[in-house]
Motif scaffolding. Structure first.
Motif, short mmCIF file in Angstrom:
data_model
loop_
_atom_site.label_atom_id
_atom_site.label_comp_id
_atom_site.label_asym_id
_atom_site.label_seq_id
_atom_site.Cartn_x
_atom_site.Cartn_y
_atom_site.Cartn_z
N ALA A 1 0.82 -1.20 0.00
CA ALA A 1 0.00 0.00 0.00
C ALA A 1 0.86 1.26 0.00
N ASP A 2 1.96 1.23 0.76
CA ASP A 2 2.84 2.39 0.81
C ASP A 2 3.48 2.66 -0.55
N THR A 3 3.86 1.58 -1.25
CA THR A 3 4.46 1.76 -2.57
C THR A 3 3.47 2.42 -3.53
N LYS A 4 2.23 1.94 -3.51
CA LYS A 4 1.21 2.54 -4.39
C LYS A 4 0.97 4.00 -4.02
N ARG A 5 0.87 4.25 -2.73
CA ARG A 5 0.61 5.63 -2.30
C ARG A 5 1.78 6.53 -2.66
N SER A 6 2.99 6.00 -2.53
CA SER A 6 4.18 6.79 -2.88
C SER A 6 4.18 7.14 -4.35
N GLU A 7 3.78 6.15 -5.18
CA GLU A 7 3.72 6.40 -6.62
C GLU A 7 2.72 7.51 -6.93
N PHE A 8 1.53 7.40 -6.34
CA PHE A 8 0.48 8.39 -6.62
C PHE A 8 0.82 9.76 -6.05
N THR A 9 1.58 9.77 -4.95
CA THR A 9 1.99 11.05 -4.38
C THR A 9 3.09 11.69 -5.21
N ALA A 10 4.04 10.87 -5.64
CA ALA A 10 5.21 11.41 -6.35
C ALA A 10 4.89 11.81 -7.78
N LEU A 11 4.05 11.03 -8.47
CA LEU A 11 3.84 11.27 -9.90
C LEU A 11 3.34 12.69 -10.22
N PRO A 12 2.33 13.24 -9.52
CA PRO A 12 1.93 14.62 -9.84
C PRO A 12 3.04 15.63 -9.60
N LEU A 13 3.81 15.44 -8.52
CA LEU A 13 4.92 16.36 -8.24
C LEU A 13 6.00 16.25 -9.31
N ILE A 14 6.28 15.02 -9.71
CA ILE A 14 7.28 14.80 -10.75
C ILE A 14 6.82 15.43 -12.06
#
Length: 740
Positions: A178-191
């Motif tokens: 779950a943390d990996t998925k959340r990290s992806e969704f959090t990071a992608l817009p910022l990236i």
């Protein structure tokens, strides 16, 4: 490289079709991968002492289900009242019928391990479930039953929380996913926002994300296939995501920048794409190979669990490189000038063919005082690395999860009852060397048990020598004694078994001392013995990994040295790169040790200050990933230095020009990678947070202090020796020109 250049520029539609089919076929398999991963602390140790004990308990003692789920119940009215006991009995009856539960041990107010509070409000119930692959389904069924029971009106007065070794490991796996998925969704817009600032155009912004997602999806599908061959660590998913996004964006920045430069020089888009692969593609290929070599170092430890991370990392890096050298230039060949549309910003952060005046001036100041630029950063990195000298590793267990996770929080109630040792039991098997147990050996057996009971920190020793008085009220009387006798002797009565329960749940840093006391006693018993249990398995796992760290480091250093020597035709530059990357890794590991183990600044970073140890696999994992990724910027910078030097610039001028041309792209890539890694710090698994923290610190230090100050200062001091290579070696090495 010429083959890939021609393939991507002449047959772009074919290349994209192959990648599209690969991604479509991979997605269903990639979606199944997280559920197939696990967090077993002793995964892959097939011949360890703890594993042999487990096998003996199964094969010789008939203990089929030695795994347990511990259910913490709070009852109001309490169990000391008829109403409270009736509700509890109903709960137990249903629990015994749950698929996978072979036996239920009810709470007792007395005995060597009281599992019911005197007032009856708090109690522990133990459900025996299968070991291995059957443990997770059985625990899931138990948790489903608990949810269903609590949803009924009559059970409103009984609250239940589940903990135990299996529950902690399953929560570790579930929250890591779950943390990996959340990290992806959090990071992608910022990236995406940052890439838009870097490129200034919407189409160009999407290309690095496409490369990263392509490589991640195919690598995760391959990881799922790997689960059929060996146990695969939960960390493998995080590593694939980090490398796929981080390295993919790095390489795409370099490739797109070069493609824009080639377009400005003239020619059609397909020719520009071909030249991009032939030039910048070489830097990408060599950079990817250095990361792959570092990740391949994880294949050396004799632990399938860790090898799976290495294999996953190598897959992720090679697929990222392949996507960067085929799918990306194919897209560029088709897009042409449309890569710059729609143009949203006229001034972009990093994408310019001209050198940065500011960074060029900065490089001149650094090279004007090279000793200062070399000594101060080195001292700072060594100071940051100092805490790593006190690093302790182990399996953190429940403390590897943040507060708020049920299996960790329920452990507080277990410990409050004085039964925390249930999660740290040691199993002792005494071997009579083929002789059968006889009354004559009773005294010797009982003496060993008494010596174990007398050891400091021992709560109880489960053996056939307990009496009804020992069991206390509610202890089960003769039935319990009979059960203890049956569990203490193998079917052929040539093996004896006792279970040592500590006073409390042992923290990872306390296991070795407790184990040593047990072994000292057992060595003097006159019996041959084996010592097992979860604490021993965790310690064996830790030793198996940390014991191979020196060989991993030497192998990675050797492989990297050879690759860089071929790439840059120098002996000193590979040595310098290895030393400086080692400084970066040491500093990052020191920071992780300071925060996670010692608790300094832990709370503000969302990390509990009582973890006490680093996960056993973290040192080798952090070294491999950090060292590999640090080489990205090293190759970007050095390839430009070499290019300027080969064009006729002096050593000092080549260094200044290289920093001026690469600093913007290195800093922009580093900021993006920092976001990717920092996003993993906002999870519930301490090991994943530690990886994110270590990599974020490493990339920040590497892209600033090391790459923009320390490296230019060293290159200035070394002068012409930077490019020294013995003539006999120069004749034997292949000639490869590095450009970006």
């Amino acid at each position: 490289m010429q083959l890939l250049s021609r393939l991507a520029s002449r047959h772009p539609w074919t290349v994209l079709l192959v990648w599209g089919l690969a991604a479509l076929l991979s997605l269903p398999l990639a979606a199944r991968a997280p559920a197939a991963l696990n967090a077993d602390p002793a995964g892959g140790l097939s011949d360890s002492e703890a594993t042999r004990v487990t096998d003996l308990l199964r094969d010789r003692f008939g203990e089929r289900d030695t795994n347990t789920a511990i259910l913490v119940t709070r009852s109001e009215p309490p169990l000391t009242t008829p109403q409270g006991q009736a509700t509890y009995d109903t709960f137990l009856a249903g629990l015994a019928r749950v698929p996978g539960v072979s036996r239920v041990v009810a709470a007792t107010p007395g005995g060597p391990l009281p599992t019911q509070a005197p007032d009856g409000g708090l109690a522990l119930t133990v459900a025996q479930i299968p070991l291995g692959d059957g443990g997770t389904p059985a625990l899931s069924a138990v948790r489903a039953y608990v949810r269903g029971f609590q949803a009924t009106e009559r059970s409103a007065a009984l609250s239940v929380r589940v903990t135990g070794g299996q529950a902690i490991a399953d929560d570790f796996t579930a929250f890591a996913e779950a943390d990996t998925k959340r990290s992806e969704f959090t990071a992608l817009p910022l990236i995406a926002g940052l890439l838009l600032l870097v490129f200034g155009a919407l189409v160009a912004t999407g290309l690095p994300l496409v490369v990263g997602l392509l490589s991640i999806s195919v690598a995760m599908a391959a990881l799922y296939g790997l689960t059929f061959l060996m146990p695969v660590s939960t960390f493998a998913q995080s590593v694939i995501t980090m490398l796929g996004l981080g390295a993919g964006i790095d390489y795409a920045l370099l490739m797109v920048n070069r493609f824009r430069e080639e377009l400005r020089r003239g020619g059609d888009s397909r020719a520009a794409a071909g030249r991009t692969v032939a030039t910048a593609g070489r830097s990408v290929a060599f950079s990817g190979l250095t990361v792959a070599i570092a990740m391949a170092g994880l294949i050396l430890p004799p632990v399938a669990f860790v090898r799976s991370i290495g294999i996953g990392g190598v897959l992720a890096v090679l697929l990222t490189v392949l996507a960067s050298l085929t799918a990306l230039p194919a897209l560029l060949a088709l897009l042409g000038e449309r890569v710059n549309s729609p143009r949203l910003f006229k001034v972009t952060w990093a994408q310019s063919t001209r050198a940065s005046a500011g960074w060029t001036a900065f490089a001149r100041r650094v090279t004007a005082r090279p000793w200062l630029g070399a000594l101060l950063p080195t001292a700072a990195l060594l100071i940051l690395a100092a805490p790593a000298l006190t690093m302790k590793t182990g399996y953190a267990g429940a403390w590897g999860l943040v507060p708020g996770v049920e299996s960790r929080d329920a452990l507080d109630d277990v410990r409050r009852l004085g039964a925390g040792g249930l999660l740290s039991q040691f199993e002792v098997v005494l071997d009579l060397q083929g002789e059968r147990y006889t009354p004559a050996k009773r005294g010797q057996f009982q003496a060993v048990v008494e010596e174990l009971r007398a050891l400091p920190g021992v709560k109880a020793v489960l053996s056939p020598f307990l009496t009804p008085a020992d069991l206390g009220a509610g202890g089960g009387g003769l039935d319990a004694l009979s059960a203890l006798t049956r569990r203490s002797f193998s079917a052929d009565r040539t093996l004896l078994r006792v279970t040592v329960v500590p006073d409390d749940t042992l923290r990872a840093q306390d296991i070795a001392a407790f184990e040593a006391r047990l072994r000292d006693t057992l060595r003097g018993s006159g019996f041959a013995y084996l010592l097992g249990g979860a604490p021993v398995g965790g310690e064996e796992f830790s030793r198996a990994i940390t014991g191979t760290l020196p060989s991993v480091i030497l192998t990675v250093f050797a492989g990297t040295f050879v690759l860089l020597m071929v790439a840059f035709r120098s002996v000193l530059i590979p040595l310098k790169s290895i030393v400086m990357n080692a400084l970066t890794v040491g500093a990052a590991v020191g920071v992780v040790t300071l925060v996670v183990q010692q608790g300094v600044f832990a709370r503000p970073l969302g990390i509990p200050d009582d973890v006490g140890v680093l996960d056993a696999s973290l040192p080798v994992l952090l070294f491999a990933v950090m060292f590999g990724l640090s080489m990205d910027y090293e190759i970007f910078l050095l390839s430009r230095v070499q290019e300027e030097h080969l064009r006729g610039a002096s050593n000092d001028e080549a260094v200044v020009l290289a920093v001026g041309h690469t600093a913007r792209i290195i800093t922009s890539a580093a900021v993006i990678m920092f976001i990717v890694f920092a996003a993993f710090m906002f999870g519930r698994v301490i090991a994943t947070k530690s990886i994110g923290l270590g990599l974020a610190v490493a990339v920040a230090l590497d892209a600033t202090v090391v790459r923009l100050i320390l490296v230019p200062a060293f290159l200035k001091l070394a002068g012409r020796w930077n490019w020294w290579l013995p003539a006999w070696l120069d004749r034997r090495l292949p000639h490869i020109r590095m450009e970006h």
